[in-house]
Design a protein around this motif. Structure first.
Motif, PDB file in Angstrom:
ATOM      1  N   SER A   1       1.576  -3.488  -9.773  1.00 51.87           N
ATOM      2  CA  SER A   1       0.257  -3.059 -10.234  1.00 51.87           C
ATOM      3  C   SER A   1      -0.070  -1.640  -9.787  1.00 51.87           C
ATOM      4  O   SER A   1       0.240  -1.239  -8.673  1.00 51.87           O
ATOM      5  CB  SER A   1      -0.821  -4.026  -9.739  1.00 51.87           C
ATOM      6  N   GLN A   2      -0.717  -0.916 -10.680  1.00 52.16           N
ATOM      7  CA  GLN A   2      -1.125   0.454 -10.380  1.00 52.16           C
ATOM      8  C   GLN A   2      -2.271   0.445  -9.374  1.00 52.16           C
ATOM      9  O   GLN A   2      -3.053  -0.509  -9.317  1.00 52.16           O
ATOM     10  CB  GLN A   2      -1.576   1.163 -11.653  1.00 52.16           C
TER      11      GLN A   2
ATOM     12  N   THR B   1      -8.121   3.477  -9.476  1.00 53.90           N
ATOM     13  CA  THR B   1      -8.403   4.915  -9.526  1.00 53.90           C
ATOM     14  C   THR B   1      -9.460   5.320  -8.507  1.00 53.90           C
ATOM     15  O   THR B   1      -9.456   6.449  -8.028  1.00 53.90           O
ATOM     16  CB  THR B   1      -8.855   5.335 -10.937  1.00 53.90           C
TER      17      THR B   1
ATOM     18  N   CYS C   1      10.133  -1.194  -7.280  1.00 54.55           N
ATOM     19  CA  CYS C   1       8.809  -1.134  -7.914  1.00 54.55           C
ATOM     20  C   CYS C   1       8.933  -0.714  -9.378  1.00 54.55           C
ATOM     21  O   CYS C   1       9.893  -0.062  -9.770  1.00 54.55           O
ATOM     22  CB  CYS C   1       7.886  -0.171  -7.160  1.00 54.55           C
TER      23      CYS C   1
ATOM     24  N   ILE D   1       5.730   2.667 -13.266  1.00 52.39           N
ATOM     25  CA  ILE D   1       4.327   3.040 -13.452  1.00 52.39           C
ATOM     26  C   ILE D   1       3.526   2.983 -12.144  1.00 52.39           C
ATOM     27  O   ILE D   1       2.465   3.583 -12.037  1.00 52.39           O
ATOM     28  CB  ILE D   1       3.686   2.155 -14.539  1.00 52.39           C
ATOM     29  N   VAL D   2       4.016   2.292 -11.113  1.00 55.93           N
ATOM     30  CA  VAL D   2       3.239   2.146  -9.878  1.00 55.93           C
ATOM     31  C   VAL D   2       3.614   3.155  -8.792  1.00 55.93           C
ATOM     32  O   VAL D   2       3.031   3.148  -7.716  1.00 55.93           O
ATOM     33  CB  VAL D   2       3.326   0.713  -9.295  1.00 55.93           C
ATOM     34  N   LYS D   3       4.537   4.032  -9.068  1.00 56.59           N
ATOM     35  CA  LYS D   3       4.946   5.019  -8.056  1.00 56.59           C
ATOM     36  C   LYS D   3       3.794   5.934  -7.648  1.00 56.59           C
ATOM     37  O   LYS D   3       3.880   6.622  -6.640  1.00 56.59           O
ATOM     38  CB  LYS D   3       6.138   5.807  -8.549  1.00 56.59           C
ATOM     39  N   THR D   4       2.696   5.899  -8.403  1.00 60.60           N
ATOM     40  CA  THR D   4       1.535   6.727  -8.057  1.00 60.60           C
ATOM     41  C   THR D   4       0.869   6.285  -6.763  1.00 60.60           C
ATOM     42  O   THR D   4       0.096   7.044  -6.189  1.00 60.60           O
ATOM     43  CB  THR D   4       0.493   6.712  -9.196  1.00 60.60           C
ATOM     44  N   TRP D   5       1.162   5.053  -6.295  1.00 62.77           N
ATOM     45  CA  TRP D   5       0.606   4.623  -5.014  1.00 62.77           C
ATOM     46  C   TRP D   5       0.904   5.666  -3.936  1.00 62.77           C
ATOM     47  O   TRP D   5       0.033   6.004  -3.135  1.00 62.77           O
ATOM     48  CB  TRP D   5       1.209   3.284  -4.582  1.00 62.77           C
TER      49      TRP D   5
END
Length: 148
Positions: A76-77, A80, A120, A123-127
């Motif tokens: 999960s992302q 924001t 992972c 899309i969730v690497k933004t964590w």
């Protein structure tokens, strides 16, 4: 029961993450408790950290003299709104038990586990982008500590 459900629902992903059917079954069975709790029912952190992070969409920080790491959800992302991020920190104390640790706002946290970055969803690497500076601070502190 929620963690058992998480393991069951995503069983193939956890088998891949943990490296074997046997390890997966051990962790799944460790969640089934009767009356007495023996050492074979003790959850292992960081293994169960992944299950907790994914099931509850939280960040799990594990602190130990042997290995410290941060585990983000695999699927999960991040929300924001940074205020909706939840960090659960667990410290391994005296080599034989775990305690919850309250972290101060903005404190350093350990880097992610290599398993997270290899398992992972893309899309969730933004964590990591939310916590890069805090992870870098932790790495710097540990580097200085090793040289003392």
């Amino acid at each position: 029961m929620n963690l058992h459900k998480e393991l069951y629902q995503w069983h193939q992903e956890y088998i891949d993450l943990f490296g074997s059917d046997e390890r997966y079954e051990f962790l799944k069975n460790s969640l089934l408790v009767d009356h007495m709790i023996s050492t074979d029912k003790w959850m292992t952190i960081p293994d169960m950290g992944y299950v907790i992070a994914n099931r509850y969409n939280v960040i799990v920080v594990c602190l130990s003299l042997k290995q410290s790491l941060t585990i983000f959800p695999l699927r999960s992302q991040p929300p924001t709104d940074f205020n909706h991020h939840c960090i659960i920190c667990i410290g391994h104390v005296h080599g034989n038990h775990f305690v919850q640790v309250q972290l101060q706002q903005g404190c350093p946290i350990p880097p992610t586990d290599i398993l997270w970055s290899t398992h992972c969803y893309p899309i969730v690497k933004t964590w990591c982008s939310y916590y890069t500076s805090r992870m870098q601070m932790f790495t710097q502190i540990m580097s200085i500590r090793r040289h003392l």
